[in-house]
Design a protein around this motif. Structure first.
Motif, PDB file in Angstrom:
ATOM      1  N   SER A 190       0.823  -1.210   0.000  1.00  0.00           N
ATOM      2  CA  SER A 190       0.000   0.000   0.000  1.00  0.00           C
ATOM      3  C   SER A 190       0.852   1.252   0.000  1.00  0.00           C
ATOM      4  CB  SER A 190      -0.919  -0.009   1.231  1.00  0.00           C
ATOM      5  OG  SER A 190      -1.805  -1.096   1.187  1.00  0.00           O
ATOM      6  N   ILE A 191       1.978   1.237   0.724  1.00  0.00           N
ATOM      7  CA  ILE A 191       2.874   2.392   0.732  1.00  0.00           C
ATOM      8  C   ILE A 191       3.462   2.612  -0.658  1.00  0.00           C
ATOM      9  CG2 ILE A 191       5.019   3.318   1.662  1.00  0.00           C
ATOM     10  CD1 ILE A 191       4.433   1.921   4.263  1.00  0.00           C
ATOM     11  N   LEU A 192       3.886   1.527  -1.306  1.00  0.00           N
ATOM     12  CA  LEU A 192       4.437   1.652  -2.666  1.00  0.00           C
ATOM     13  C   LEU A 192       3.375   2.162  -3.639  1.00  0.00           C
ATOM     14  CD1 LEU A 192       6.594  -1.609  -2.884  1.00  0.00           C
ATOM     15  CD2 LEU A 192       7.406   0.743  -2.639  1.00  0.00           C
ATOM     16  N   GLY A 193       2.162   1.650  -3.524  1.00  0.00           N
ATOM     17  CA  GLY A 193       1.086   2.116  -4.396  1.00  0.00           C
ATOM     18  C   GLY A 193       0.770   3.579  -4.173  1.00  0.00           C
ATOM     19  N   ALA A 194       0.730   3.995  -2.902  1.00  0.00           N
ATOM     20  CA  ALA A 194       0.468   5.400  -2.599  1.00  0.00           C
ATOM     21  C   ALA A 194       1.605   6.285  -3.085  1.00  0.00           C
ATOM     22  CB  ALA A 194       0.263   5.580  -1.088  1.00  0.00           C
ATOM     23  N   GLY A 195       2.838   5.798  -2.984  1.00  0.00           N
ATOM     24  CA  GLY A 195       3.972   6.560  -3.478  1.00  0.00           C
ATOM     25  C   GLY A 195       3.930   6.756  -4.987  1.00  0.00           C
ATOM     26  N   LEU A 196       3.535   5.725  -5.719  1.00  0.00           N
ATOM     27  CA  LEU A 196       3.408   5.848  -7.176  1.00  0.00           C
ATOM     28  C   LEU A 196       2.305   6.833  -7.544  1.00  0.00           C
ATOM     29  CD1 LEU A 196       3.809   2.125  -8.311  1.00  0.00           C
ATOM     30  CD2 LEU A 196       5.472   3.983  -8.547  1.00  0.00           C
ATOM     31  N   LEU A 197       1.221   6.825  -6.767  1.00  0.00           N
ATOM     32  CA  LEU A 197       0.151   7.793  -7.009  1.00  0.00           C
ATOM     33  C   LEU A 197       0.654   9.214  -6.783  1.00  0.00           C
ATOM     34  CD1 LEU A 197      -2.816   8.476  -7.566  1.00  0.00           C
ATOM     35  CD2 LEU A 197      -3.272   8.117  -5.132  1.00  0.00           C
ATOM     36  N   ALA A 198       1.427   9.417  -5.721  1.00  0.00           N
ATOM     37  CA  ALA A 198       1.996  10.740  -5.452  1.00  0.00           C
ATOM     38  C   ALA A 198       2.925  11.171  -6.582  1.00  0.00           C
ATOM     39  CB  ALA A 198       2.737  10.730  -4.117  1.00  0.00           C
ATOM     40  N   ALA A 199       3.719  10.236  -7.114  1.00  0.00           N
ATOM     41  CA  ALA A 199       4.617  10.556  -8.226  1.00  0.00           C
ATOM     42  C   ALA A 199       3.821  10.973  -9.462  1.00  0.00           C
ATOM     43  CB  ALA A 199       5.505   9.355  -8.546  1.00  0.00           C
ATOM     44  N   ALA A 200       2.720  10.275  -9.732  1.00  0.00           N
ATOM     45  CA  ALA A 200       1.885  10.627 -10.886  1.00  0.00           C
ATOM     46  C   ALA A 200       1.285  12.015 -10.721  1.00  0.00           C
ATOM     47  CB  ALA A 200       0.782   9.579 -11.061  1.00  0.00           C
ATOM     48  N   LEU A 201       0.788  12.329  -9.531  1.00  0.00           N
ATOM     49  CA  LEU A 201       0.216  13.655  -9.279  1.00  0.00           C
ATOM     50  C   LEU A 201       1.289  14.743  -9.386  1.00  0.00           C
ATOM     51  CD1 LEU A 201      -2.083  12.767  -6.242  1.00  0.00           C
ATOM     52  CD2 LEU A 201      -2.818  13.260  -8.582  1.00  0.00           C
ATOM     53  N   SER A 202       2.491  14.424  -8.931  1.00  0.00           N
ATOM     54  CA  SER A 202       3.582  15.392  -8.985  1.00  0.00           C
ATOM     55  C   SER A 202       3.968  15.717 -10.428  1.00  0.00           C
ATOM     56  CB  SER A 202       4.800  14.846  -8.230  1.00  0.00           C
ATOM     57  OG  SER A 202       5.924  15.684  -8.384  1.00  0.00           O
ATOM     58  N   LEU A 203       4.025  14.710 -11.282  1.00  0.00           N
ATOM     59  CA  LEU A 203       4.394  14.954 -12.685  1.00  0.00           C
ATOM     60  C   LEU A 203       3.420  15.898 -13.380  1.00  0.00           C
ATOM     61  CD1 LEU A 203       5.479  11.381 -13.878  1.00  0.00           C
ATOM     62  CD2 LEU A 203       6.955  13.370 -13.544  1.00  0.00           C
ATOM     63  N   ASP A 204       2.175  15.900 -12.937  1.00  0.00           N
ATOM     64  CA  ASP A 204       1.137  16.691 -13.593  1.00  0.00           C
ATOM     65  C   ASP A 204       0.965  18.072 -12.964  1.00  0.00           C
ATOM     66  OD1 ASP A 204      -1.012  16.948 -15.501  1.00  0.00           O
ATOM     67  OD2 ASP A 204      -2.392  16.768 -13.815  1.00  0.00           O
ATOM     68  N   GLU A 205       1.611  18.328 -11.831  1.00  0.00           N
ATOM     69  CA  GLU A 205       1.378  19.570 -11.096  1.00  0.00           C
ATOM     70  C   GLU A 205       1.984  20.778 -11.814  1.00  0.00           C
ATOM     71  OE1 GLU A 205       0.253  22.450  -9.041  1.00  0.00           O
ATOM     72  OE2 GLU A 205      -0.524  20.438  -8.583  1.00  0.00           O
ATOM     73  N   PHE A 206       1.172  21.808 -11.992  1.00  0.00           N
ATOM     74  CA  PHE A 206       1.638  23.009 -12.678  1.00  0.00           C
ATOM     75  C   PHE A 206       1.494  24.277 -11.839  1.00  0.00           C
ATOM     76  CE2 PHE A 206       0.343  26.778 -15.132  1.00  0.00           C
ATOM     77  CZ  PHE A 206       1.551  27.057 -15.764  1.00  0.00           C
ATOM     78  N   VAL A 207       0.305  24.517 -11.277  1.00  0.00           N
ATOM     79  CA  VAL A 207       0.019  25.804 -10.639  1.00  0.00           C
ATOM     80  C   VAL A 207       0.956  26.063  -9.466  1.00  0.00           C
ATOM     81  CG1 VAL A 207      -1.727  27.172  -9.466  1.00  0.00           C
ATOM     82  CG2 VAL A 207      -2.389  25.693 -11.368  1.00  0.00           C
ATOM     83  N   VAL A 208       1.003  25.132  -8.515  1.00  0.00           N
ATOM     84  CA  VAL A 208       1.870  25.300  -7.347  1.00  0.00           C
ATOM     85  C   VAL A 208       3.337  25.376  -7.771  1.00  0.00           C
ATOM     86  CG1 VAL A 208       2.626  24.221  -5.189  1.00  0.00           C
ATOM     87  CG2 VAL A 208       0.217  24.187  -5.807  1.00  0.00           C
ATOM     88  N   THR A 209       3.701  24.585  -8.771  1.00  0.00           N
ATOM     89  CA  THR A 209       5.080  24.603  -9.266  1.00  0.00           C
ATOM     90  C   THR A 209       5.436  25.961  -9.850  1.00  0.00           C
ATOM     91  OG1 THR A 209       4.828  22.266  -9.834  1.00  0.00           O
ATOM     92  CG2 THR A 209       6.714  23.403 -10.753  1.00  0.00           C
ATOM     93  N   TRP A 210       4.557  26.509 -10.650  1.00  0.00           N
ATOM     94  CA  TRP A 210       4.844  27.769 -11.347  1.00  0.00           C
ATOM     95  C   TRP A 210       5.074  28.914 -10.375  1.00  0.00           C
ATOM     96  CZ3 TRP A 210       2.655  32.622 -12.182  1.00  0.00           C
ATOM     97  CH2 TRP A 210       3.159  33.326 -13.286  1.00  0.00           C
ATOM     98  N   PHE A 211       4.353  28.935  -9.266  1.00  0.00           N
ATOM     99  CA  PHE A 211       4.494  30.013  -8.291  1.00  0.00           C
ATOM    100  C   PHE A 211       5.727  29.857  -7.401  1.00  0.00           C
ATOM    101  CE2 PHE A 211      -0.021  30.837  -9.123  1.00  0.00           C
ATOM    102  CZ  PHE A 211      -0.015  32.215  -9.163  1.00  0.00           C
ATOM    103  N   VAL A 250      -0.194   5.296 -12.388  1.00  0.00           N
ATOM    104  CA  VAL A 250      -1.501   5.071 -11.754  1.00  0.00           C
ATOM    105  C   VAL A 250      -1.869   3.586 -11.784  1.00  0.00           C
ATOM    106  CG1 VAL A 250      -3.969   5.534 -11.936  1.00  0.00           C
ATOM    107  CG2 VAL A 250      -2.333   7.400 -12.198  1.00  0.00           C
ATOM    108  N   ILE A 251      -1.598   2.919 -12.912  1.00  0.00           N
ATOM    109  CA  ILE A 251      -1.859   1.481 -12.994  1.00  0.00           C
ATOM    110  C   ILE A 251      -0.993   0.733 -11.986  1.00  0.00           C
ATOM    111  CG2 ILE A 251      -1.649  -0.563 -14.464  1.00  0.00           C
ATOM    112  CD1 ILE A 251      -2.401   1.192 -16.835  1.00  0.00           C
ATOM    113  N   GLY A 252       0.290   1.115 -11.899  1.00  0.00           N
ATOM    114  CA  GLY A 252       1.164   0.497 -10.914  1.00  0.00           C
ATOM    115  C   GLY A 252       0.686   0.742  -9.502  1.00  0.00           C
ATOM    116  N   SER A 253       0.207   1.958  -9.230  1.00  0.00           N
ATOM    117  CA  SER A 253      -0.336   2.268  -7.906  1.00  0.00           C
ATOM    118  C   SER A 253      -1.534   1.394  -7.578  1.00  0.00           C
ATOM    119  CB  SER A 253      -0.735   3.746  -7.855  1.00  0.00           C
ATOM    120  OG  SER A 253      -1.432   4.047  -6.674  1.00  0.00           O
ATOM    121  N   SER A 254      -2.425   1.216  -8.552  1.00  0.00           N
ATOM    122  CA  SER A 254      -3.607   0.377  -8.332  1.00  0.00           C
ATOM    123  C   SER A 254      -3.230  -1.077  -8.082  1.00  0.00           C
ATOM    124  CB  SER A 254      -4.538   0.484  -9.538  1.00  0.00           C
ATOM    125  OG  SER A 254      -5.673  -0.333  -9.388  1.00  0.00           O
ATOM    126  N   LEU A 255      -2.280  -1.580  -8.848  1.00  0.00           N
ATOM    127  CA  LEU A 255      -1.870  -2.976  -8.689  1.00  0.00           C
ATOM    128  C   LEU A 255      -1.185  -3.209  -7.351  1.00  0.00           C
ATOM    129  CD1 LEU A 255      -0.506  -3.751 -12.280  1.00  0.00           C
ATOM    130  CD2 LEU A 255      -2.691  -4.439 -11.282  1.00  0.00           C
TER     131      LEU A 255
END
Length: 261
Positions: A190-211, A250-255
């Motif tokens: 579960s920790i590995l899956g949650a970490g992969l989800l966090a990585a996916a969200l991080s790759l897509d983050e723009f607004v907070v990054t830009w500021f 995300v698929i890796g996180s789900s698995l």
């Protein structure tokens, strides 16, 4: 018989329309990333990989990819560690009202608009005398991704059998050894899956990054900068690579999240 089937036909048609609305733009982006013409128009006369080569020949692209990967790894490790510890502490609380209040408070960053979070962090770091940098962006990514990790870990730990820890303590195991030999192996998927989800969200983050990132760039920030000059198929190529990477994470996180030791 025909009347009885009408609700099913309408439901299938409605579902198909919703899926088409959701995924048609994604299909268009991927399709035009292989088009041999610089004009984004139909019909497509031929296919090529030149736009992918052009995109990654850009020297700024290598720096942006490196920064995005750094933020993704930091988000995965930071959110996985903090989220697991926080969720574990919440689940062990006996007072349901306090547990619910803390869980709700931890999910607030997922509700607050990203624009507000980005500006607030920029002002906060400026007040501390910390200039915009990749470090500031990393803190922002952890803050944004942490609620989703906590929610994921909390759902997993709700079914955790704490009696095995009590049995280990009765047999003389120290708290650290009980965690190392029992708790961590059980919740590791579960920790590995949650970490992969966090990585996916991080790759897509723009607004907070830009500021908060200053003069440095990540892939979303670079794509935004390139689009200000006009849209060409190389941007579609970058977006396609980013999307495929996120889907894989995300698929890796789900698995991983579904695995049981």
């Amino acid at each position: 018989m025909v009347r009885a089937n009408r609700p099913g036909v309408f439901a299938i048609g409605y579902l198909a329309a919703v899926l088409l609305l959701l995924y048609a733009p994604v299909v268009v982006i991927v399709l035009f990333s292989f088009a041999d013409s610089p004009r984004l128009s139909l019909p497509i006369e031929g296919l090529t990989l030149d736009w992918y080569r052009n995109a990654f020949d850009n020297p700024l692209m290598g720096v942006a990819v490196r920064n995005s990967l750094i933020l993704a790894v930091v988000s995965a490790v930071g959110c996985g560690t903090l989220g697991a510890a926080f969720a574990f502490g919440i689940v062990k609380m006996k007072r349901a009202r306090l547990r619910g209040a803390l869980l709700g408070a931890s999910l607030l960053p997922a509700v607050v608009p990203l624009l507000v979070i980005g500006i607030s962090l920029a002002v906060f770091f400026s007040a501390l005398g910390l200039h915009q940098s990749l470090r500031n962006a990393a803190f922002g990514h952890i803050l944004v991704c942490l609620p989703f990790v906590i929610l994921t870990m909390n759902a997993r730990l709700e079914t955790f059998d704490f009696s095995v820890l009590e049995a280990a303590r009765d047999l003389g195991a120290s708290p650290f050894r009980a965690f190392r030999d029992i708790t961590f192996p059980l919740i590791r998927p579960s920790i590995l899956g949650a970490g992969l989800l966090a990585a996916a969200l991080s790759l897509d983050e723009f607004v907070v990054t830009w500021f908060n990132i200053g003069s440095q760039q990540t892939l979303p920030v670079l794509v935004w900068g390139l689009m200000r000059r006009g849209i060409d198929p190389s941007i579609n190529a970058v977006a396609s690579v980013l999307m495929i990477t996120m889907v894989a994470l995300v698929i890796g996180s789900s698995l991983y999240g579904r695995r049981r030791r």
